[in-house]
Design a protein around this motif. Structure first.
Motif, PDB file in Angstrom:
ATOM      1  N   ARG A  90      69.545  26.630  35.320  1.00  0.00           N
ATOM      2  CA  ARG A  90      68.556  26.245  34.319  1.00  0.00           C
ATOM      3  C   ARG A  90      67.169  26.013  34.925  1.00  0.00           C
ATOM      4  O   ARG A  90      66.177  25.982  34.201  1.00  0.00           O
ATOM      5  N   VAL A  91      67.119  25.837  36.229  1.00  0.00           N
ATOM      6  CA  VAL A  91      65.848  25.613  36.913  1.00  0.00           C
ATOM      7  C   VAL A  91      66.012  26.022  38.368  1.00  0.00           C
ATOM      8  O   VAL A  91      67.103  25.915  38.944  1.00  0.00           O
ATOM      9  N   VAL A  92      64.928  26.526  38.968  1.00  0.00           N
ATOM     10  CA  VAL A  92      64.959  27.003  40.349  1.00  0.00           C
ATOM     11  C   VAL A  92      63.981  26.188  41.186  1.00  0.00           C
ATOM     12  O   VAL A  92      62.833  25.971  40.784  1.00  0.00           O
ATOM     13  N   LEU A  93      64.438  25.742  42.363  1.00  0.00           N
ATOM     14  CA  LEU A  93      63.582  25.077  43.338  1.00  0.00           C
ATOM     15  C   LEU A  93      63.340  26.049  44.484  1.00  0.00           C
ATOM     16  O   LEU A  93      64.281  26.470  45.160  1.00  0.00           O
ATOM     17  N   LEU A  94      62.083  26.430  44.691  1.00  0.00           N
ATOM     18  CA  LEU A  94      61.719  27.411  45.714  1.00  0.00           C
ATOM     19  C   LEU A  94      61.063  26.684  46.883  1.00  0.00           C
ATOM     20  O   LEU A  94      60.091  25.943  46.701  1.00  0.00           O
ATOM     21  N   ARG A  95      61.584  26.896  48.088  1.00  0.00           N
ATOM     22  CA  ARG A  95      61.064  26.200  49.264  1.00  0.00           C
ATOM     23  C   ARG A  95      61.177  27.088  50.500  1.00  0.00           C
ATOM     24  O   ARG A  95      61.745  28.178  50.445  1.00  0.00           O
ATOM     25  N   GLY A  96      60.631  26.621  51.608  1.00  0.00           N
ATOM     26  CA  GLY A  96      60.751  27.337  52.867  1.00  0.00           C
ATOM     27  C   GLY A  96      61.555  26.521  53.856  1.00  0.00           C
ATOM     28  O   GLY A  96      61.584  25.289  53.778  1.00  0.00           O
ATOM     29  N   THR A  97      62.213  27.185  54.783  1.00  0.00           N
ATOM     30  CA  THR A  97      62.933  26.495  55.851  1.00  0.00           C
ATOM     31  C   THR A  97      62.080  26.527  57.123  1.00  0.00           C
ATOM     32  O   THR A  97      61.189  27.357  57.271  1.00  0.00           O
ATOM     33  N   ILE A 157      60.082  25.761  40.429  1.00  0.00           N
ATOM     34  CA  ILE A 157      59.291  24.724  41.090  1.00  0.00           C
ATOM     35  C   ILE A 157      59.090  25.120  42.547  1.00  0.00           C
ATOM     36  O   ILE A 157      60.068  25.334  43.269  1.00  0.00           O
ATOM     37  N   ALA A 158      57.853  25.216  42.996  1.00  0.00           N
ATOM     38  CA  ALA A 158      57.568  25.524  44.399  1.00  0.00           C
ATOM     39  C   ALA A 158      57.325  24.218  45.149  1.00  0.00           C
ATOM     40  O   ALA A 158      56.507  23.398  44.733  1.00  0.00           O
ATOM     41  N   ALA A 159      58.038  24.035  46.257  1.00  0.00           N
ATOM     42  CA  ALA A 159      57.857  22.865  47.120  1.00  0.00           C
ATOM     43  C   ALA A 159      57.304  23.369  48.447  1.00  0.00           C
ATOM     44  O   ALA A 159      58.022  23.966  49.247  1.00  0.00           O
ATOM     45  N   VAL A 160      56.010  23.153  48.667  1.00  0.00           N
ATOM     46  CA  VAL A 160      55.296  23.762  49.798  1.00  0.00           C
ATOM     47  C   VAL A 160      55.046  22.743  50.901  1.00  0.00           C
ATOM     48  O   VAL A 160      54.470  21.679  50.646  1.00  0.00           O
ATOM     49  N   HIS A 161      55.484  23.070  52.116  1.00  0.00           N
ATOM     50  CA  HIS A 161      55.169  22.221  53.259  1.00  0.00           C
ATOM     51  C   HIS A 161      54.435  23.030  54.319  1.00  0.00           C
ATOM     52  O   HIS A 161      54.666  24.217  54.493  1.00  0.00           O
ATOM     53  N   ASN A 162      53.501  22.371  55.009  1.00  0.00           N
ATOM     54  CA  ASN A 162      52.730  22.989  56.079  1.00  0.00           C
ATOM     55  C   ASN A 162      52.002  24.236  55.564  1.00  0.00           C
ATOM     56  O   ASN A 162      51.403  24.218  54.510  1.00  0.00           O
ATOM     57  N   ALA A 163      52.069  25.348  56.293  1.00  0.00           N
ATOM     58  CA  ALA A 163      51.258  26.520  55.965  1.00  0.00           C
ATOM     59  C   ALA A 163      51.807  27.315  54.778  1.00  0.00           C
ATOM     60  O   ALA A 163      52.999  27.594  54.709  1.00  0.00           O
ATOM     61  N   THR A 245      60.338  13.680  51.468  1.00  0.00           N
ATOM     62  CA  THR A 245      60.014  13.172  50.126  1.00  0.00           C
ATOM     63  C   THR A 245      59.581  14.316  49.205  1.00  0.00           C
ATOM     64  O   THR A 245      59.797  14.253  47.993  1.00  0.00           O
ATOM     65  N   LEU A 246      58.969  15.359  49.779  1.00  0.00           N
ATOM     66  CA  LEU A 246      58.603  16.541  48.985  1.00  0.00           C
ATOM     67  C   LEU A 246      59.842  17.184  48.383  1.00  0.00           C
ATOM     68  O   LEU A 246      59.886  17.448  47.164  1.00  0.00           O
ATOM     69  N   PHE A 247      60.844  17.448  49.207  1.00  0.00           N
ATOM     70  CA  PHE A 247      62.034  18.119  48.713  1.00  0.00           C
ATOM     71  C   PHE A 247      62.825  17.222  47.765  1.00  0.00           C
ATOM     72  O   PHE A 247      63.399  17.693  46.789  1.00  0.00           O
ATOM     73  N   GLU A 248      62.825  15.917  48.043  1.00  0.00           N
ATOM     74  CA  GLU A 248      63.484  14.978  47.122  1.00  0.00           C
ATOM     75  C   GLU A 248      62.774  14.961  45.769  1.00  0.00           C
ATOM     76  O   GLU A 248      63.415  14.947  44.713  1.00  0.00           O
ATOM     77  N   GLY A 249      61.436  14.970  45.810  1.00  0.00           N
ATOM     78  CA  GLY A 249      60.665  14.970  44.567  1.00  0.00           C
ATOM     79  C   GLY A 249      60.858  16.248  43.777  1.00  0.00           C
ATOM     80  O   GLY A 249      60.981  16.219  42.542  1.00  0.00           O
ATOM     81  N   GLY A 250      60.880  17.384  44.479  1.00  0.00           N
ATOM     82  CA  GLY A 250      61.106  18.662  43.805  1.00  0.00           C
ATOM     83  C   GLY A 250      62.480  18.727  43.175  1.00  0.00           C
ATOM     84  O   GLY A 250      62.643  19.200  42.040  1.00  0.00           O
ATOM     85  N   LEU A 251      63.487  18.230  43.908  1.00  0.00           N
ATOM     86  CA  LEU A 251      64.858  18.247  43.382  1.00  0.00           C
ATOM     87  C   LEU A 251      65.000  17.310  42.194  1.00  0.00           C
ATOM     88  O   LEU A 251      65.689  17.635  41.219  1.00  0.00           O
ATOM     89  N   GLN A 252      64.334  16.154  42.244  1.00  0.00           N
ATOM     90  CA  GLN A 252      64.428  15.221  41.125  1.00  0.00           C
ATOM     91  C   GLN A 252      63.829  15.819  39.859  1.00  0.00           C
ATOM     92  O   GLN A 252      64.400  15.677  38.765  1.00  0.00           O
ATOM     93  N   LEU A 253      62.693  16.499  39.991  1.00  0.00           N
ATOM     94  CA  LEU A 253      62.107  17.164  38.823  1.00  0.00           C
ATOM     95  C   LEU A 253      63.057  18.236  38.301  1.00  0.00           C
ATOM     96  O   LEU A 253      63.238  18.372  37.075  1.00  0.00           O
ATOM     97  N   ALA A 254      63.670  18.992  39.212  1.00  0.00           N
ATOM     98  CA  ALA A 254      64.613  20.037  38.801  1.00  0.00           C
ATOM     99  C   ALA A 254      65.782  19.432  38.019  1.00  0.00           C
ATOM    100  O   ALA A 254      66.203  19.976  36.994  1.00  0.00           O
TER     101      ALA A 254
END
Length: 318
Positions: A90-97, A157-163, A245-254
């Motif tokens: 129902r929702v996608v969380l997009l992030r980088g490793t 939802i895009a969760a962006v860290h660093n570059a 906290t970024l990934f936790e926040g993104g997951l909570q919104l999802a």
């Protein structure tokens, strides 16, 4: 006799209907199983399900700083086409490793992987029109890699860290919500590589930040944008102190989105996208036609009942 025949026909019809639903359900379960098997086999992406109805898609080339290679450009299309019809998503969380969201010095692209193509495109001797036709087809295929995110009816939802450089900006511009960590840096890098950004930034970013001047400043100069200013201009809606906290926040919104009616949420995304690209009058007409069907959904009754009884509604898969 007529009454008996009517009941018999009704019984046969009911049995047929139940059998059809069970057959369809079984077919859907088989397709979902096959889709999940394929999602787990990607080379450049790691797909997981951290919560009910939430799918995490992670750029998974940490040793290459998630530089976008050939496999990535194909697998993103396949991945989001599968998720678009996955009733368990129902929702996608997009992030980088790894250390960053997308590669720093290469504009997000894996230049080594595309070196043979670049040599062919710049080679002398071949007819210009034929090279141009081949390049146009290639660019269109790359544009599709991020357009599938925008067309996916599930919020992304895009969760962006660093570059987040070059192609990374193209990618998040196609997402619905953008969060970042305090160390995030955004850059429209393409002019430093001798080309104009061609897979979505120049078309989508002006509609996101709402300032033509800001977009032109960033696109012409390849200036770097820090998290604070990214939030000020509306590129991201929240900034978090660190990656965790970024990934936790993104997951909570999802999770918050996933527990709501998929009919309502997906209808909202479709109509927001339509309204962005059409006049207010056309969009209202489209909305009226859309809800003429969707207001008949069982989800409306379930949501209203839950509101009155102060319980959590349980919505069927879509």
């Amino acid at each position: 006799m007529a009454l008996s025949f009517g009941r018999s026909a009704l019984a046969r019809s009911t049995v047929s209907s139940i059998f059809a639903r069970r057959t369809l359900s079984s077919s859907n379960e088989t397709n979902t199983s096959q889709d999940m098997s394929r999602l787990s086999q990607f080379e450049s992406l790691a797909v997981s399900r951290p919560s009910d109805f939430v799918v995490e898609v992670a750029l998974n080339r940490p040793s290459k700083r998630n530089a976008m290679n050939r496999a990535f450009w194909k697998e993103m299309v396949e991945c989001f086409n599968l998720l678009s019809t996955d009733s368990d998503c129902r929702v996608v969380l997009l992030r980088g490793t790894g250390k960053c969201f997308t590669a720093y010095n290469t504009g997000g692209l894996d230049l080594m992987d595309f070196a043979p193509d670049m040599m062919r495109w710049t080679a002398e001797g071949e007819d210009v029109s034929r090279k141009a036709q081949a390049l146009r087809t290639f660019i269109g295929q790359m544009q599709e890699t991020f357009s599938v995110i925008e067309r996916c009816p599930k919020p992304v939802i895009a969760a962006v860290h660093n570059a987040c450089i070059g192609g990374g900006v193209d990618m998040i511009s196609a997402c619905d919500v953008r969060y970042c960590s305090q160390d995030a840096v955004f850059q429209i890098k393409e002019v430093d590589l001798g080309l104009a950004a061609d897979v979505g930034t120049l078309q989508r970013l002006p509609k996101i930040v709402g300032s033509d001047s800001v977009v032109r400043e960033l696109a012409f100069s390849a200036a770097k944008l820090d998290a604070k200013r990214a939030q000020e201009i509306g590129l991201v809606s929240r900034v978090f102190p660190d990656h965790d906290t970024l990934f936790e926040g993104g997951l909570q919104l999802a999770k918050d989105i996933a527990c709501r009616s998929p009919v309502a949420v997906q209808g909202t995304k479709v109509n927001l996208n339509y309204a962005r690209d059409h006049s207010t009058a056309d969009s209202l007409e489209y909305m009226a036609t859309w809800n003429a069907a969707m207001l008949q959904s069982e989800d409306v009754v379930k949501a209203a009942t839950a509101q009155m009884s102060k319980t959590e509604p349980i919505f069927s898969k879509l």
